[in-house]
Design a protein around this motif. Structure first.
Motif, PDB file in Angstrom:
ATOM      1  N   ASN A 102       0.859  -1.225  -0.039  1.00  0.00           N
ATOM      2  CA  ASN A 102       0.010   0.134  -0.082  1.00  0.00           C
ATOM      3  C   ASN A 102       0.922   1.144  -0.178  1.00  0.00           C
ATOM      4  OD1 ASN A 102      -2.088  -1.636   0.584  1.00  0.00           O
ATOM      5  ND2 ASN A 102      -1.860  -1.737   2.660  1.00  0.00           N
TER       6      ASN A 102
ATOM      7  N   GLU B 104       0.178   3.785   1.564  1.00  0.00           N
ATOM      8  CA  GLU B 104       0.415   4.198   3.167  1.00  0.00           C
ATOM      9  C   GLU B 104       1.578   3.469   3.758  1.00  0.00           C
ATOM     10  OE1 GLU B 104      -2.374   2.666   2.025  1.00  0.00           O
ATOM     11  OE2 GLU B 104      -3.636   4.718   1.478  1.00  0.00           O
ATOM     12  N   ASP B 105       1.970   2.253   3.461  1.00  0.00           N
ATOM     13  CA  ASP B 105       3.133   1.380   4.064  1.00  0.00           C
ATOM     14  C   ASP B 105       4.206   2.391   3.722  1.00  0.00           C
ATOM     15  OD1 ASP B 105       1.355  -0.479   5.104  1.00  0.00           O
ATOM     16  OD2 ASP B 105       1.541  -1.705   3.306  1.00  0.00           O
TER      17      ASP B 105
ATOM     18  N   GLU C 221       4.609   5.181   2.547  1.00  0.00           N
ATOM     19  CA  GLU C 221       4.493   6.568   3.142  1.00  0.00           C
ATOM     20  C   GLU C 221       5.056   6.756   4.764  1.00  0.00           C
ATOM     21  OE1 GLU C 221       4.360   9.893   1.617  1.00  0.00           O
ATOM     22  OE2 GLU C 221       3.878   8.570  -0.043  1.00  0.00           O
ATOM     23  N   ARG C 222       4.704   5.453   5.267  1.00  0.00           N
ATOM     24  CA  ARG C 222       5.054   5.339   6.668  1.00  0.00           C
ATOM     25  C   ARG C 222       6.516   5.198   6.932  1.00  0.00           C
ATOM     26  NH1 ARG C 222       6.773   1.892  10.368  1.00  0.00           N
ATOM     27  NH2 ARG C 222       6.710   0.014   8.866  1.00  0.00           N
TER      28      ARG C 222
END
Length: 198
Positions: free
Chosen positions: A103, A105-106, A108-109
């Motif tokens: 993802n 999001e992963d 970006e983390r």
């Protein structure tokens, strides 16, 4: 006779306020550019891994009828296209990277991880190459957090992974290869594509 050591701070303190502010602004801009470069490198790595995964999973979407009838292996085709930019091992790592962090999001983390004591520290593609050798997601996540907390270099992270494994070298005794710079990767890729298309 005491010698005076000229440091960046001493140099900045010797200038007037306006020049000091201007220089500080330049330093901040340079840091932003470097951070953008590192983020772009990781995003590129992730996107290449996504492309390889997508093409292998749905070759009919990406390959021409002629390529499909020739029974071309989509993975090998992409390896050939990207060979001027990445080694075969790096391409496998891009795919593992995408599969381990599927993802945005992963991704970006990972990009947002910072060391509290060294805020200029950033996670790099070289760190990712090492992290993808850890199959357990919880262990990999904890190691990424520790890496950021302690501002590990990629080499320090590789040594930490070796220690976790009981001093066994990853990748059958080979250490990870540092990727080329983003600019050189793009130039190599464009050059390879021109040769492939013509």
């Amino acid at each position: 006779k005491a010698s005076t050591v000229l440091t960046a701070k001493n140099l900045l303190d010797s200038f007037s306020g306006d020049l000091t502010q201007a220089m500080e602004h330049v330093v901040l801009e340079i840091d932003k550019l470097l951070a953008d470069h590192q983020a772009a490198g990781m995003q590129t790595y992730w996107l290449v891994g996504k492309l390889i995964t997508d093409v292998e999973q749905s070759p009919e979407t990406y390959l021409t009828d002629e390529q499909q009838s020739a029974n071309l292996d989509p993975g090998n085709l992409l390896m050939h296209l990207f060979e001027q930019v990445y080694t075969a091992e790096q391409l496998r790592t891009t795919q593992r990277f995408y599969q381990m962090y599927p993802n945005r999001e992963d991704l970006e983390r990972l990009l947002s991880l910072r060391c509290p004591d060294r805020p200029l520290w950033r996670m790099t593609v070289s760190h990712v190459q090492v992290l993808t050798t850890i199959p357990d997601p919880d262990q990999r996540s904890a190691l990424a957090e520790q890496c950021a907390e302690e501002a590990y270099t990629a080499r320090s992270l590789a040594l930490e992974v070796q220690e976790i494994r009981g001093n066994k070298k990853p990748n059958a005794g080979r250490y990870h290869a540092a990727p080329k710079g983003l600019k050189q990767q793009i130039q190599d890729l464009l050059s390879a594509q021109k040769r492939f298309i013509t």
